[in-house]
Design a protein around this motif. Sequence first.
Motif: not given
Length: 176
Positions: A81-104
């Motif tokens: 829990t780093e923020v008050d509210e999470i608006n979205w989550i998006s996974p990265s398709a990078s083959p060099d960085h599997p299981n990586t994602f971003a959130l806003g």
Amino acid sequence: DSTGDWSSDVCSSDLAERVERKGIEAISTLDGHTDSINALAFTLPSGAALLSGGLDGALRVWVPSNPSKPLSPWTLLTSATEVDEINWISPSASPDHPNTFALGAVDGSVWVYTVDTSAPAADSLTIVQTYFAHTTPCTAGAWSADGSVLATVSEEGSLYVWAPFSDTSSQAIDRK
């Protein structure tokens, strides 16, 4: 029948008691959020983890109890829990960085994480990068097809393009 008696026109099967079909049983119930879940994504490339984020600010990482059987019950691997509210989550398709994602988040921040599903829970979630350029809630984000570039937008109309895995930090695109 021309007498106008509508009941004689109704099929006998329509008069039988209707029985609701049984639905598919849930594999798991993912409990733990204290407010609405409004973001959900599987990690790429293989869906090793399910990510949930919500209005409680919690990021929760779920994995199947038996990784070789994805239809086995799912359990909580870790949470943050780093923020008050999470608006979205998006996974990265990078083959060099599997299981990586971003959130806003509602505070405008953008967080990039990597999940290691084979690590102990305390070490399974790593922050790759954080960005604090948006001044209003970050409302959407999307990765490039190769997963190397992340674009994010916010309520005030700012658009940033990030390169989380390179030395280049970001580029703002003016909306004029």
